[in-house]
Design a protein around this motif. Structure first.
Motif, mmCIF file in Angstrom:
data_model
loop_
_atom_site.group_PDB
_atom_site.id
_atom_site.type_symbol
_atom_site.label_atom_id
_atom_site.label_comp_id
_atom_site.label_asym_id
_atom_site.label_seq_id
_atom_site.Cartn_x
_atom_site.Cartn_y
_atom_site.Cartn_z
ATOM 1 N N ILE A 55 0.830 -1.208 0.000
ATOM 2 C CA ILE A 55 0.000 0.000 0.000
ATOM 3 C C ILE A 55 0.866 1.259 0.000
ATOM 4 O O ILE A 55 0.635 2.200 -0.776
ATOM 5 C CB ILE A 55 -0.951 0.008 1.219
ATOM 6 N N VAL A 56 1.867 1.292 0.876
ATOM 7 C CA VAL A 56 2.732 2.474 0.981
ATOM 8 C C VAL A 56 3.553 2.672 -0.292
ATOM 9 O O VAL A 56 3.637 3.783 -0.826
ATOM 10 C CB VAL A 56 3.669 2.355 2.204
ATOM 11 N N PHE A 57 4.160 1.605 -0.793
ATOM 12 C CA PHE A 57 5.010 1.735 -1.980
ATOM 13 C C PHE A 57 4.193 2.077 -3.222
ATOM 14 O O PHE A 57 4.657 2.804 -4.101
ATOM 15 C CB PHE A 57 5.811 0.445 -2.193
ATOM 16 N N SER A 58 2.972 1.561 -3.312
ATOM 17 C CA SER A 58 2.121 1.885 -4.461
ATOM 18 C C SER A 58 1.719 3.355 -4.443
ATOM 19 O O SER A 58 1.568 3.982 -5.499
ATOM 20 C CB SER A 58 0.873 1.007 -4.481
ATOM 21 N N PHE A 59 1.561 3.914 -3.238
ATOM 22 C CA PHE A 59 1.198 5.334 -3.108
ATOM 23 C C PHE A 59 2.219 6.224 -3.809
ATOM 24 O O PHE A 59 1.869 7.120 -4.577
ATOM 25 C CB PHE A 59 1.103 5.710 -1.627
ATOM 26 N N PHE A 60 3.497 5.964 -3.568
ATOM 27 C CA PHE A 60 4.546 6.779 -4.179
ATOM 28 C C PHE A 60 4.608 6.576 -5.690
ATOM 29 O O PHE A 60 4.925 7.508 -6.438
ATOM 30 C CB PHE A 60 5.897 6.461 -3.547
ATOM 31 N N LYS A 61 4.304 5.377 -6.144
ATOM 32 C CA LYS A 61 4.302 5.126 -7.594
ATOM 33 C C LYS A 61 3.163 5.881 -8.269
ATOM 34 O O LYS A 61 3.311 6.426 -9.368
ATOM 35 C CB LYS A 61 4.171 3.626 -7.863
ATOM 36 N N ILE A 62 2.007 5.927 -7.622
ATOM 37 C CA ILE A 62 0.827 6.579 -8.202
ATOM 38 C C ILE A 62 1.009 8.097 -8.280
ATOM 39 O O ILE A 62 0.362 8.760 -9.099
ATOM 40 C CB ILE A 62 -0.433 6.201 -7.391
ATOM 41 N N LEU A 63 1.895 8.649 -7.480
ATOM 42 C CA LEU A 63 2.139 10.088 -7.527
ATOM 43 C C LEU A 63 2.658 10.540 -8.890
ATOM 44 O O LEU A 63 2.506 11.700 -9.267
ATOM 45 C CB LEU A 63 3.145 10.490 -6.434
ATOM 46 N N PHE A 96 -1.172 -0.579 -9.474
ATOM 47 C CA PHE A 96 -2.505 -1.047 -9.086
ATOM 48 C C PHE A 96 -2.476 -2.515 -8.678
ATOM 49 O O PHE A 96 -3.278 -2.951 -7.841
ATOM 50 C CB PHE A 96 -3.481 -0.813 -10.242
ATOM 51 N N ILE A 97 -1.538 -3.280 -9.241
ATOM 52 C CA ILE A 97 -1.338 -4.655 -8.802
ATOM 53 C C ILE A 97 -0.888 -4.649 -7.336
ATOM 54 O O ILE A 97 -1.357 -5.462 -6.525
ATOM 55 C CB ILE A 97 -0.289 -5.370 -9.679
ATOM 56 N N GLU A 98 0.001 -3.707 -7.005
ATOM 57 C CA GLU A 98 0.464 -3.602 -5.623
ATOM 58 C C GLU A 98 -0.684 -3.232 -4.679
ATOM 59 O O GLU A 98 -0.764 -3.760 -3.562
ATOM 60 C CB GLU A 98 1.581 -2.560 -5.519
ATOM 61 N N ILE A 99 -1.556 -2.349 -5.110
ATOM 62 C CA ILE A 99 -2.700 -1.958 -4.270
ATOM 63 C C ILE A 99 -3.586 -3.166 -3.986
ATOM 64 O O ILE A 99 -3.991 -3.408 -2.841
ATOM 65 C CB ILE A 99 -3.530 -0.855 -4.953
ATOM 66 N N VAL A 119 9.123 10.242 -7.594
ATOM 67 C CA VAL A 119 9.082 11.451 -6.768
ATOM 68 C C VAL A 119 10.320 11.525 -5.878
ATOM 69 O O VAL A 119 10.950 12.573 -5.734
ATOM 70 C CB VAL A 119 7.805 11.485 -5.914
ATOM 71 N N LEU A 120 10.681 10.388 -5.262
ATOM 72 C CA LEU A 120 11.888 10.304 -4.458
ATOM 73 C C LEU A 120 12.991 9.700 -5.317
ATOM 74 O O LEU A 120 12.834 8.599 -5.849
ATOM 75 C CB LEU A 120 11.653 9.428 -3.217
ATOM 76 N N LYS A 121 14.076 10.415 -5.492
ATOM 77 C CA LYS A 121 15.162 9.981 -6.366
ATOM 78 C C LYS A 121 16.068 8.987 -5.647
ATOM 79 O O LYS A 121 17.030 9.357 -4.990
ATOM 80 C CB LYS A 121 15.974 11.187 -6.844
ATOM 81 N N LEU A 122 15.747 7.708 -5.770
ATOM 82 C CA LEU A 122 16.546 6.677 -5.112
ATOM 83 C C LEU A 122 17.416 5.955 -6.129
ATOM 84 O O LEU A 122 16.926 5.519 -7.175
ATOM 85 C CB LEU A 122 15.645 5.657 -4.418
ATOM 86 N N PRO A 123 18.703 5.776 -5.840
ATOM 87 C CA PRO A 123 19.569 5.043 -6.760
ATOM 88 C C PRO A 123 19.333 3.540 -6.636
ATOM 89 O O PRO A 123 18.929 3.053 -5.581
ATOM 90 C CB PRO A 123 20.975 5.427 -6.277
ATOM 91 N N MET A 124 19.587 2.826 -7.725
ATOM 92 C CA MET A 124 19.497 1.370 -7.690
ATOM 93 C C MET A 124 20.698 0.820 -6.928
ATOM 94 O O MET A 124 21.840 0.963 -7.356
ATOM 95 C CB MET A 124 19.478 0.806 -9.116
ATOM 96 N N THR A 125 20.459 0.199 -5.772
ATOM 97 C CA THR A 125 21.538 -0.337 -4.947
ATOM 98 C C THR A 125 21.148 -1.715 -4.416
ATOM 99 O O THR A 125 20.075 -2.235 -4.719
ATOM 100 C CB THR A 125 21.827 0.585 -3.745
ATOM 101 N N LYS A 126 22.029 -2.276 -3.589
ATOM 102 C CA LYS A 126 21.748 -3.570 -2.964
ATOM 103 C C LYS A 126 20.526 -3.496 -2.059
ATOM 104 O O LYS A 126 19.891 -4.516 -1.796
ATOM 105 C CB LYS A 126 22.967 -4.035 -2.163
ATOM 106 N N ALA A 127 20.200 -2.296 -1.575
ATOM 107 C CA ALA A 127 19.033 -2.129 -0.705
ATOM 108 C C ALA A 127 17.758 -2.529 -1.437
ATOM 109 O O ALA A 127 16.834 -3.093 -0.845
ATOM 110 C CB ALA A 127 18.935 -0.676 -0.223
ATOM 111 N N THR A 128 17.696 -2.240 -2.736
ATOM 112 C CA THR A 128 16.540 -2.616 -3.549
ATOM 113 C C THR A 128 16.416 -4.132 -3.618
ATOM 114 O O THR A 128 15.318 -4.693 -3.504
ATOM 115 C CB THR A 128 16.679 -2.050 -4.972
ATOM 116 N N PHE A 129 17.552 -4.800 -3.811
ATOM 117 C CA PHE A 129 17.577 -6.263 -3.846
ATOM 118 C C PHE A 129 17.128 -6.835 -2.505
ATOM 119 O O PHE A 129 16.341 -7.789 -2.454
ATOM 120 C CB PHE A 129 18.992 -6.748 -4.184
ATOM 121 N N ILE A 130 17.602 -6.248 -1.419
ATOM 122 C CA ILE A 130 17.286 -6.736 -0.073
ATOM 123 C C ILE A 130 15.793 -6.610 0.229
ATOM 124 O O ILE A 130 15.175 -7.531 0.774
ATOM 125 C CB ILE A 130 18.119 -5.990 0.989
#
Length: 243
Positions: free
Chosen positions: A127-135, A163-166, A214-225
């Protein structure tokens, strides 16, 4: 003459179009073509144009650098500053993860149950992650297609992914068709994780679309985790529920 430059700050198709338009409007530039995945632009010019002139004509959010110069500076202090900047950019991701964990714990701290905790964690995560995508529904698909294998082949998938995430989030929180939600989670995040691993191995510098654009996040190992945690939780829940 033809030159290739590195351009930082590009995250989507709109950025690509903006850079190409700005460079093509410069006198003596015959053509400018952006490769979004490589974060590079190939500029053909009738006479030499300084890098300072190219930078001057670009919007402030973009930085242009000669490939050769960038390679010479790989182990310089500039590289160290970029590494620190990447870590700082991940701060929103860590904060959001902490909030989701705390909220999931508070929902069950009186009558603790690991299964309910994991289901609520996965539900809140979606729900939270889909919110940022919908922005930014226009920018997200372009960014997501840069690393998700399925989105690259079927662009429409990137458009409906938020919407799949929602739907998955609501299914976990409402305890509706949990088996289906778990299977879809493993498949969907498994495909994305393959793309993330490939991007990390190729050392591509692209934006992670996990929190939209909206939030500029780099692709890192955190994404994989973060994807791996969700997949492991889904596997555990399948085992506990149906064995």
């Amino acid at each position: 003459m033809k030159h290739t430059y590195k351009v930082t700050g590009m995250t989507c198709g709109n950025c690509k179009a903006s850079v190409e338009k700005a460079l093509n409007n410069i006198e003596h530039v015959t053509s400018a073509s952006v490769d979004l995945e490589k974060a590079e632009v190939e500029v053909k010019m009738s006479q030499h144009i300084s890098i300072e002139k190219l930078q001057e004509e670009l919007p402030e959010k973009f930085s242009i650098l000669e490939i050769e110069k960038q390679q010479r500076n790989v182990f310089s202090t500039v590289a160290n500053k970029e590494e620190k900047t990447d870590l700082q950019k991940l701060k929103p991701l860590f904060i959001i993860f902490a909030y989701i964990i705390i909220a999931s714990i508070l929902l069950h701290y009186k009558n603790w149950n690991w299964s309910d905790f994991m289901l609520d964690f996965m539900g809140l995560f979606y729900i939270v992650f889909s919110f940022f995508k919908i922005l930014d529904l226009k920018g997200f698909p372009e960014s997501f297609k840069m690393y998700d294998p399925l989105a690259k082949v079927f662009p429409a998938y990137a458009k409906i992914y938020p919407f799949i995430e929602i739907v998955l989030g609501l299914m976990f929180l409402m305890r509706f068709q949990i088996f289906t939600a778990l299977i879809v989670t493993i498949i969907v995040l498994g495909i994305t994780t393959i793309g993330v691993i490939k991007t990390l191995l190729n050392k591509q510098e692209i934006q992670c679309a996990c929190l939209g654009t909206v939030l500029k996040l780099p692709m890192t190992k955190a994404t994989f985790i973060e994807n791996t945690i969700m997949i492991i939780m889904a596997i555990i829940m399948l085992y506990k529920t149906y064995n």
